[in-house]
Motif scaffolding. Structure first.
Motif, short mmCIF file in Angstrom:
data_model
loop_
_atom_site.label_atom_id
_atom_site.label_comp_id
_atom_site.label_asym_id
_atom_site.label_seq_id
_atom_site.Cartn_x
_atom_site.Cartn_y
_atom_site.Cartn_z
N GLN A 156 -14.33 2.89 0.32
CA GLN A 156 -14.15 3.09 1.77
C GLN A 156 -15.27 3.96 2.32
O GLN A 156 -15.35 5.15 2.06
CB GLN A 156 -12.79 3.73 2.06
CG GLN A 156 -12.45 3.74 3.55
CD GLN A 156 -11.47 4.83 3.93
OE1 GLN A 156 -11.53 5.95 3.42
NE2 GLN A 156 -10.57 4.52 4.85
N TYR A 215 -3.89 0.41 23.71
CA TYR A 215 -4.77 0.63 22.54
C TYR A 215 -5.67 -0.59 22.38
O TYR A 215 -6.90 -0.46 22.24
CB TYR A 215 -3.85 0.83 21.33
CG TYR A 215 -4.44 1.06 19.97
CD1 TYR A 215 -5.67 1.68 19.76
CD2 TYR A 215 -3.69 0.68 18.83
CE1 TYR A 215 -6.14 1.89 18.47
CE2 TYR A 215 -4.15 0.91 17.55
CZ TYR A 215 -5.38 1.51 17.37
OH TYR A 215 -5.84 1.73 16.10
N SER A 247 -0.23 5.91 14.60
CA SER A 247 -0.87 4.69 15.09
C SER A 247 -0.19 4.26 16.39
O SER A 247 1.05 4.26 16.46
CB SER A 247 -0.73 3.55 14.08
OG SER A 247 -1.39 3.87 12.88
N ILE A 278 -16.84 -3.12 8.47
CA ILE A 278 -17.02 -4.56 8.21
C ILE A 278 -16.05 -5.32 9.11
O ILE A 278 -14.83 -5.18 8.98
CB ILE A 278 -16.78 -4.88 6.72
CG1 ILE A 278 -17.81 -4.12 5.88
CG2 ILE A 278 -16.87 -6.39 6.49
CD1 ILE A 278 -17.48 -4.05 4.42
N ASN A 314 0.84 -1.20 0.00
CA ASN A 314 0.00 0.00 0.00
C ASN A 314 0.88 1.26 0.00
O ASN A 314 1.80 1.38 0.81
CB ASN A 314 -0.87 -0.05 1.27
CG ASN A 314 -1.60 1.25 1.59
OD1 ASN A 314 -1.23 1.99 2.50
ND2 ASN A 314 -2.66 1.52 0.86
N GLY A 331 -12.64 2.04 13.58
CA GLY A 331 -13.89 2.22 12.85
C GLY A 331 -15.09 1.91 13.74
O GLY A 331 -14.96 1.37 14.84
N TRP A 386 -12.62 -5.46 2.90
CA TRP A 386 -11.31 -4.89 3.27
C TRP A 386 -11.46 -4.55 4.74
O TRP A 386 -12.19 -3.62 5.08
CB TRP A 386 -11.15 -3.67 2.40
CG TRP A 386 -10.00 -2.74 2.50
CD1 TRP A 386 -9.71 -1.87 3.50
CD2 TRP A 386 -9.03 -2.49 1.46
NE1 TRP A 386 -8.63 -1.10 3.17
CE2 TRP A 386 -8.19 -1.47 1.92
CE3 TRP A 386 -8.79 -3.04 0.20
CZ2 TRP A 386 -7.14 -0.96 1.17
CZ3 TRP A 386 -7.76 -2.54 -0.55
CH2 TRP A 386 -6.92 -1.52 -0.08
C1 LIG Z 1 -4.89 1.93 12.54
C2 LIG Z 1 -5.27 2.23 11.11
C3 LIG Z 1 -4.29 2.64 10.21
C4 LIG Z 1 -4.62 2.83 8.85
N1 LIG Z 1 -3.61 3.14 7.97
C5 LIG Z 1 -3.89 3.08 6.62
C6 LIG Z 1 -2.84 3.12 5.66
O1 LIG Z 1 -1.66 3.21 5.99
N2 LIG Z 1 -3.19 3.02 4.35
C7 LIG Z 1 -4.50 2.89 3.93
O2 LIG Z 1 -4.75 2.79 2.73
N3 LIG Z 1 -5.50 2.88 4.82
C8 LIG Z 1 -5.22 2.94 6.16
N4 LIG Z 1 -6.25 2.82 7.06
C9 LIG Z 1 -7.63 2.62 6.57
C10 LIG Z 1 -7.86 1.14 6.31
O3 LIG Z 1 -7.10 0.71 5.20
C11 LIG Z 1 -9.33 0.80 6.04
O4 LIG Z 1 -9.86 1.61 5.02
C12 LIG Z 1 -10.21 0.88 7.27
O5 LIG Z 1 -9.58 0.34 8.40
C13 LIG Z 1 -11.51 0.09 7.00
O6 LIG Z 1 -12.46 0.31 7.98
P1 LIG Z 1 -12.59 -0.56 9.33
O7 LIG Z 1 -11.50 -0.06 10.22
O8 LIG Z 1 -13.95 -0.20 9.81
O9 LIG Z 1 -12.43 -2.00 8.99
C14 LIG Z 1 -5.96 2.66 8.42
C15 LIG Z 1 -6.94 2.29 9.36
C16 LIG Z 1 -6.61 2.06 10.69
C17 LIG Z 1 -7.69 1.60 11.64
#
Ligand SMILES: Cc1cc2nc3c(=O)[nH]c(=O)nc-3n(C[C@H](O)[C@H](O)[C@H](O)COP(=O)(O)O)c2cc1C
Length: 330
Positions: free
Chosen positions: A136, A207, A280, A172, A69, A297, A190
């Protein structure tokens, strides 16, 4: 349950480990891929040498497909070239339009998944040839691209992008979510917040304990609260002492927020962590971890136990099969 997304990316189950900078180590990426899902390694925040080392390490741990990513807010062709030279076959691009990165990745032999928060943007990038779109929704943890919830966003993007497989993200966290996403026309899910409780995740214990105890009411979407290092990028995190201080002060603007400049934690590699930093809460931090950006989320209420990543993948798939059966007979 071998969907179009599975066929396109050569995986067994339509479950993608969301890339999550700082908390997804190589072992977690490999564990999800070994379980038949797709592990995505967030490697945009490390230098290109470390990226190469991680890619080689993941490859040592799995012979299954995995991806890397990259963050278009901080675009680095050096990072993309390092991926391509290391033979990475799947590139995930998020936050901003992919520009030349899409064609460059594909000409280097990689497939591209583009993360989007609205249908017009998703269509524009699908028309450029993206191999899949991650939709997303607003429920998602971490940085959140759009303003529409998953229930409305997923079908809107599915309708907009034609045959391009759509991966649903945001809220999700179990098999019911996978069944729902498939019903809405998505081809995979995802999953981020649920995998923060994977045994392999690199999360700080404090955390983790907040995640395991939080309900769907305990997150908030902020326009610009944890903005140091990444300004003007809306995000969702657990409410904490920092967000409470800011609310109590009447939500003041940048520069007038309480405790601005406070060092609340530190890491042996990254050094001081500031109260309003975008960071994070990884396992190596010391200090007041609760005060920093505990991304999560709204699906956090479904995250109740720590499990090996392979069990999370298996449970999501098994539960989805049951949920889909139930729909049929109701
Ligand atoms: C701790 C954390 C760090 C994240 N860092 C990134 C990242 O580096 N790159 C990215 O594309 N999305 C990042 N995201 C978003 C996630 O890829 C994803 O879209 C999101 O977690 C999906 O929703 P959910 O948390 O409800 O499953 C991050 C999400 C979280 C919770």
């Amino acid at each position: 349950m071998r969907t179009d997304f599975c066929k396109t990316f050569g995986i067994e189950y339509p479950v993608v480990l969301a890339p999550m900078a700082g908390v997804v180590p190589d072992a977690l990426v490999a564990a999800v891929s070994n379980a038949g899902g797709l592990g995505l390694a967030p490697l945009w925040h490390v230098n290109a040498d470390k990226l190469r080392k991680s890619v080689r390490n993941i490859r040592r741990l799995t012979d299954k497909p995995f991806g890397v990513n990259l963050n278009m807010e901080f675009p680095s062709m050096e990072h993309l070239d390092a991926c391509l030279e290391e033979g990475v076959e799947i590139i995930s691009l998020f936050w901003r339009a992919p520009g030349e990165f899409l064609a460059h990745a594909q000409s280097g032999g990689a497939k591209v998944i583009y993360s989007s928060g609205d249908a017009a943007d998703a269509k524009a990038v699908a028309d450029l040839g993206a191999d899949a779109i991650c939709a997303q929704g607003w429920e998602a943890g971490g940085h959140v691209r759009g303003t529409v919830g998953s229930m409305a966003l997923i079908p809107a993007i599915v309708d907009a992008v034609g045959d391009v497989p759509v991966v649903a993200a945001g809220g999700i966290a179990d098999g019911r979510g996978l069944a729902a996403a498939l019903s809405l026309g998505a081809s995979a899910v995802w999953v981020g917040t649920r995998f923060l409780a994977a045994a392999e995740a690199n999360v700080h214990p404090e955390y983790l304990s907040h995640l395991l105890a939080s309900s769907e009411n305990d997150t908030a979407h902020f326009d610009n609260l944890f903005d140091i290092g990444w300004p003007d990028a809306p995000h969702r995190a657990l409410k904490n002492s920092t967000s409470q201080m800011w609310e109590d002060a009447g939500r003041p603007d940048l520069g007038q927020r309480p405790g601005e400049g406070d060092v609340v934690a530190s890491s042996p590699i990254g050094g001081d962590v500031l109260r309003y930093q975008s960071k994070s809460p990884s396992a190596d931090l010391t200090g007041s971890v609760e005060a920093i950006s505990m991304w999560a989320g709204q699906g956090v209420s479904m995250v109740r136990k720590v499990q090996p990543a392979r069990d999370i993948v298996r449970d999501i798939v098994d539960e989805a099969k049951i949920a889909l059966e139930r729909i049929r007979y109701r």
